[in-house]
Design a protein around this motif. Structure first.
Motif, PDB file in Angstrom:
ATOM      1  N   GLU A   1       1.228  18.820  13.700  1.00  0.00           N
ATOM      2  CA  GLU A   1       0.759  17.665  14.468  1.00  0.00           C
ATOM      3  C   GLU A   1      -0.626  17.223  14.003  1.00  0.00           C
ATOM      4  O   GLU A   1      -0.892  16.026  13.883  1.00  0.00           O
ATOM      5  N   ARG A   2      -1.494  18.176  13.723  1.00  0.00           N
ATOM      6  CA  ARG A   2      -2.834  17.828  13.229  1.00  0.00           C
ATOM      7  C   ARG A   2      -2.744  17.180  11.841  1.00  0.00           C
ATOM      8  O   ARG A   2      -3.484  16.242  11.534  1.00  0.00           O
ATOM      9  N   LEU A   3      -1.833  17.688  11.010  1.00  0.00           N
ATOM     10  CA  LEU A   3      -1.625  17.083   9.690  1.00  0.00           C
ATOM     11  C   LEU A   3      -1.128  15.649   9.843  1.00  0.00           C
ATOM     12  O   LEU A   3      -1.635  14.733   9.180  1.00  0.00           O
ATOM     13  N   ILE A   4      -0.169  15.448  10.734  1.00  0.00           N
ATOM     14  CA  ILE A   4       0.344  14.097  10.991  1.00  0.00           C
ATOM     15  C   ILE A   4      -0.783  13.188  11.455  1.00  0.00           C
ATOM     16  O   ILE A   4      -0.923  12.060  10.973  1.00  0.00           O
ATOM     17  N   ASP A   5      -1.594  13.684  12.384  1.00  0.00           N
ATOM     18  CA  ASP A   5      -2.738  12.905  12.863  1.00  0.00           C
ATOM     19  C   ASP A   5      -3.660  12.522  11.710  1.00  0.00           C
ATOM     20  O   ASP A   5      -4.174  11.401  11.661  1.00  0.00           O
ATOM     21  N   SER A   6      -3.862  13.444  10.765  1.00  0.00           N
ATOM     22  CA  SER A   6      -4.761  13.158   9.640  1.00  0.00           C
ATOM     23  C   SER A   6      -4.194  12.059   8.743  1.00  0.00           C
ATOM     24  O   SER A   6      -4.955  11.279   8.161  1.00  0.00           O
ATOM     25  N   PHE A   7      -2.869  11.974   8.635  1.00  0.00           N
ATOM     26  CA  PHE A   7      -2.261  10.877   7.879  1.00  0.00           C
ATOM     27  C   PHE A   7      -2.413   9.566   8.642  1.00  0.00           C
ATOM     28  O   PHE A   7      -2.735   8.533   8.052  1.00  0.00           O
ATOM     29  N   GLU A   8      -2.191   9.610   9.948  1.00  0.00           N
ATOM     30  CA  GLU A   8      -2.262   8.382  10.747  1.00  0.00           C
ATOM     31  C   GLU A   8      -3.680   7.824  10.811  1.00  0.00           C
ATOM     32  O   GLU A   8      -3.869   6.609  10.794  1.00  0.00           O
ATOM     33  N   THR A   9      -4.669   8.688  10.870  1.00  0.00           N
ATOM     34  CA  THR A   9      -6.057   8.226  10.969  1.00  0.00           C
ATOM     35  C   THR A   9      -6.690   7.971   9.598  1.00  0.00           C
ATOM     36  O   THR A   9      -7.753   7.379   9.515  1.00  0.00           O
ATOM     37  N   GLY A  10      -6.063   8.461   8.548  1.00  0.00           N
ATOM     38  CA  GLY A  10      -6.627   8.341   7.210  1.00  0.00           C
ATOM     39  C   GLY A  10      -7.562   9.487   6.852  1.00  0.00           C
ATOM     40  O   GLY A  10      -8.117   9.531   5.752  1.00  0.00           O
ATOM     41  N   GLU A  11      -7.739  10.416   7.757  1.00  0.00           N
ATOM     42  CA  GLU A  11      -8.612  11.573   7.545  1.00  0.00           C
ATOM     43  C   GLU A  11      -8.189  12.379   6.305  1.00  0.00           C
ATOM     44  O   GLU A  11      -9.024  12.947   5.612  1.00  0.00           O
ATOM     45  N   ILE A  12      -6.894  12.386   6.010  1.00  0.00           N
ATOM     46  CA  ILE A  12      -6.364  13.149   4.868  1.00  0.00           C
ATOM     47  C   ILE A  12      -7.059  12.738   3.570  1.00  0.00           C
ATOM     48  O   ILE A  12      -7.252  13.553   2.671  1.00  0.00           O
ATOM     49  N   TYR A  13      -7.480  11.464   3.494  1.00  0.00           N
ATOM     50  CA  TYR A  13      -8.072  10.959   2.256  1.00  0.00           C
ATOM     51  C   TYR A  13      -9.488  11.476   2.017  1.00  0.00           C
ATOM     52  O   TYR A  13     -10.017  11.315   0.920  1.00  0.00           O
ATOM     53  N   ARG A  14     -10.073  12.105   3.031  1.00  0.00           N
ATOM     54  CA  ARG A  14     -11.360  12.778   2.813  1.00  0.00           C
ATOM     55  C   ARG A  14     -11.147  14.037   1.977  1.00  0.00           C
ATOM     56  O   ARG A  14     -12.023  14.443   1.218  1.00  0.00           O
ATOM     57  N   PHE A  15      -9.997  14.648   2.131  1.00  0.00           N
ATOM     58  CA  PHE A  15      -9.695  15.903   1.417  1.00  0.00           C
ATOM     59  C   PHE A  15      -8.971  15.643   0.098  1.00  0.00           C
ATOM     60  O   PHE A  15      -9.174  16.374  -0.871  1.00  0.00           O
ATOM     61  N   ILE A  16      -8.130  14.645   0.103  1.00  0.00           N
ATOM     62  CA  ILE A  16      -7.398  14.253  -1.108  1.00  0.00           C
ATOM     63  C   ILE A  16      -7.591  12.749  -1.266  1.00  0.00           C
ATOM     64  O   ILE A  16      -6.793  11.953  -0.791  1.00  0.00           O
ATOM     65  N   PRO A  17      -8.680  12.352  -1.911  1.00  0.00           N
ATOM     66  CA  PRO A  17      -9.001  10.912  -2.003  1.00  0.00           C
ATOM     67  C   PRO A  17      -7.955  10.121  -2.789  1.00  0.00           C
ATOM     68  O   PRO A  17      -7.317  10.654  -3.709  1.00  0.00           O
ATOM     69  N   LYS A  18      -7.811   8.877  -2.371  1.00  0.00           N
ATOM     70  CA  LYS A  18      -6.957   7.955  -3.128  1.00  0.00           C
ATOM     71  C   LYS A  18      -7.632   7.703  -4.466  1.00  0.00           C
ATOM     72  O   LYS A  18      -8.851   7.688  -4.563  1.00  0.00           O
ATOM     73  N   GLU A  19      -6.831   7.490  -5.456  1.00  0.00           N
ATOM     74  CA  GLU A  19      -7.373   7.153  -6.781  1.00  0.00           C
ATOM     75  C   GLU A  19      -7.749   5.694  -6.768  1.00  0.00           C
ATOM     76  O   GLU A  19      -6.946   4.822  -6.403  1.00  0.00           O
ATOM     77  N   GLU A  20      -8.969   5.398  -7.124  1.00  0.00           N
ATOM     78  CA  GLU A  20      -9.445   4.028  -7.126  1.00  0.00           C
ATOM     79  C   GLU A  20      -9.143   3.369  -8.469  1.00  0.00           C
ATOM     80  O   GLU A  20      -9.168   4.018  -9.502  1.00  0.00           O
ATOM     81  N   ALA A  21      -8.891   2.084  -8.404  1.00  0.00           N
ATOM     82  CA  ALA A  21      -8.563   1.321  -9.634  1.00  0.00           C
ATOM     83  C   ALA A  21      -9.757   1.171 -10.533  1.00  0.00           C
ATOM     84  O   ALA A  21     -10.866   1.270 -10.211  1.00  0.00           O
TER      85      ALA A  21
ATOM     86  N   ASP B   1       0.851  -1.195   0.000  1.00  0.00           N
ATOM     87  CA  ASP B   1       0.000   0.000   0.000  1.00  0.00           C
ATOM     88  C   ASP B   1       0.884   1.242   0.000  1.00  0.00           C
ATOM     89  O   ASP B   1       1.377   1.674   1.039  1.00  0.00           O
ATOM     90  N   TRP B   2       1.085   1.829  -1.154  1.00  0.00           N
ATOM     91  CA  TRP B   2       1.991   2.968  -1.298  1.00  0.00           C
ATOM     92  C   TRP B   2       1.496   4.175  -0.509  1.00  0.00           C
ATOM     93  O   TRP B   2       2.287   4.948   0.010  1.00  0.00           O
ATOM     94  N   HIS B   3       0.190   4.348  -0.424  1.00  0.00           N
ATOM     95  CA  HIS B   3      -0.349   5.463   0.364  1.00  0.00           C
ATOM     96  C   HIS B   3       0.038   5.303   1.827  1.00  0.00           C
ATOM     97  O   HIS B   3       0.480   6.255   2.475  1.00  0.00           O
ATOM     98  N   LYS B   4      -0.140   4.101   2.338  1.00  0.00           N
ATOM     99  CA  LYS B   4       0.203   3.834   3.745  1.00  0.00           C
ATOM    100  C   LYS B   4       1.696   3.965   3.969  1.00  0.00           C
ATOM    101  O   LYS B   4       2.135   4.528   4.977  1.00  0.00           O
ATOM    102  N   ASN B   5       2.507   3.453   3.035  1.00  0.00           N
ATOM    103  CA  ASN B   5       3.959   3.583   3.155  1.00  0.00           C
ATOM    104  C   ASN B   5       4.367   5.052   3.232  1.00  0.00           C
ATOM    105  O   ASN B   5       5.189   5.439   4.062  1.00  0.00           O
ATOM    106  N   PHE B   6       3.803   5.862   2.354  1.00  0.00           N
ATOM    107  CA  PHE B   6       4.089   7.296   2.351  1.00  0.00           C
ATOM    108  C   PHE B   6       3.689   7.913   3.680  1.00  0.00           C
ATOM    109  O   PHE B   6       4.470   8.619   4.316  1.00  0.00           O
ATOM    110  N   ALA B   7       2.472   7.630   4.116  1.00  0.00           N
ATOM    111  CA  ALA B   7       1.966   8.202   5.366  1.00  0.00           C
ATOM    112  C   ALA B   7       2.804   7.745   6.548  1.00  0.00           C
ATOM    113  O   ALA B   7       3.188   8.564   7.396  1.00  0.00           O
ATOM    114  N   ASP B   8       3.119   6.461   6.621  1.00  0.00           N
ATOM    115  CA  ASP B   8       3.936   5.962   7.733  1.00  0.00           C
ATOM    116  C   ASP B   8       5.313   6.606   7.747  1.00  0.00           C
ATOM    117  O   ASP B   8       5.799   7.038   8.791  1.00  0.00           O
ATOM    118  N   TYR B   9       5.945   6.655   6.578  1.00  0.00           N
ATOM    119  CA  TYR B   9       7.293   7.225   6.504  1.00  0.00           C
ATOM    120  C   TYR B   9       7.298   8.677   6.992  1.00  0.00           C
ATOM    121  O   TYR B   9       8.085   9.053   7.852  1.00  0.00           O
TER     122      TYR B   9
END
Length: 186
Positions: free
Chosen positions: A166-186, A100-108
Motif C-alpha cells: 500500500e505504501r508503494l502504491i501511494d508512492s506511485f500515486e503521489t510521485g514520491e517513487i521518482y525521488r528514489f528512481i528518477p525519471k530520465e530527462e530528455a 506520459d508513459w511513467h504516469k500510464n505505468f503508475a496508473d495501471y
C-alpha cells in the motif's frame, strides 16, 4: 491539412513501417501486463495520432468492429491511458492518448495492485477473525491452538507485506517513487 498528406508515397510507407514496429512493440508489452494485444495496438495507433480521434476513425484504421473498438477505448479510459476530450463542431466522443508513459505505468499498476491488496487484506482479516473464534472454541486443545498461533504469525507477515505494498502504491500515486528512481530527462 493532415500531416501525412505532404509526404511522398515512399515517405509514408517508410513512416508506416517504422510506426508499425513501435505499435507492435507497445501491443506486446501491454499484453505482458494482461491487456489484450489488440487493445495494446489500439493504444499504439492512437499514440501516433496528432489529433484526438473518434471510435469510427479508429475502427476504420484498425479494421475492428465498432463494438470491439468501444470496448478497447473503455478499457484504455478506465486505465487512464486515454482521455475523452471535447471537440469543437463534433457530436462524437473524441479520445486522445495520455503520452506520459511513467504516469500510464503508475496508473495501471496502482489500479491493479490496490484492487489485489484490498481483496487479499479482506481475506486475511476474515481468516484472523475466524482464528480468534477457533482459539476461543478450542482453548483446551493446545496442539490445535499452537497451529492456529503459527497460522496467525504467517497471516501477520502477509499483512505486513500488504501494508508495505500500500505504501508503494501511494508512492506511485503521489510521485514520491521518482525521488528514489528518477525519471530520465530528455
Amino acid at each position: 491539412m493532415n500531416e501525412l498528406e505532404a509526404l511522398t508515397d515512399e515517405q509514408r510507407m517508410k513512416l508506416h513501417n517504422t510506426r508499425r514496429r513501435v505499435i507492435e512493440s507497445i501491443g506486446k508489452n501491454m499484453d505482458l501486463y494482461g491487456i489484450t494485444l489488440s487493445i495494446g495496438h489500439l493504444y499504439g495507433n492512437m499514440y501516433f495520432n496528432q489529433e484526438p480521434v473518434t471510435l469510427d476513425e479508429m475502427s476504420e484504421t484498425m479494421g475492428m468492429s465498432k463494438t470491439s473498438m468501444s470496448t478497447g477505448m473503455r478499457t484504455l479510459h478506465d486505465l487512464k491511458m486515454i482521455n475523452k476530450v471535447w471537440g469543437k463542431d463534433s457530436r462524437k466522443d473524441l479520445y486522445e492518448v495520455m503520452p506520459d508513459w511513467h504516469k500510464n505505468f503508475a496508473d495501471y499498476f496502482t489500479i491493479k495492485w490496490r484492487k489485489a491488496v484490498e481483496q487479499n487484506m479482506s481475506a486475511l482479516s476474515r481468516s484472523i477473525k475466524e482464528i480468534v473464534e477457533l482459539k476461543q472454541q478450542y482453548a483446551d486443545d493446545t496442539d490445535f491452538v499452537q497451529i492456529l498461533n503459527s497460522d496467525t504469525q504467517k497471516i501477520d507477515e502477509a499483512l505486513k507485506y500488504y501494508n508495505w505494498l500500500e505504501r508503494l502504491i501511494d508512492s506511485f500515486e503521489t510521485g514520491e517513487i521518482y525521488r528514489f528512481i528518477p525519471k530520465e530527462e530528455a
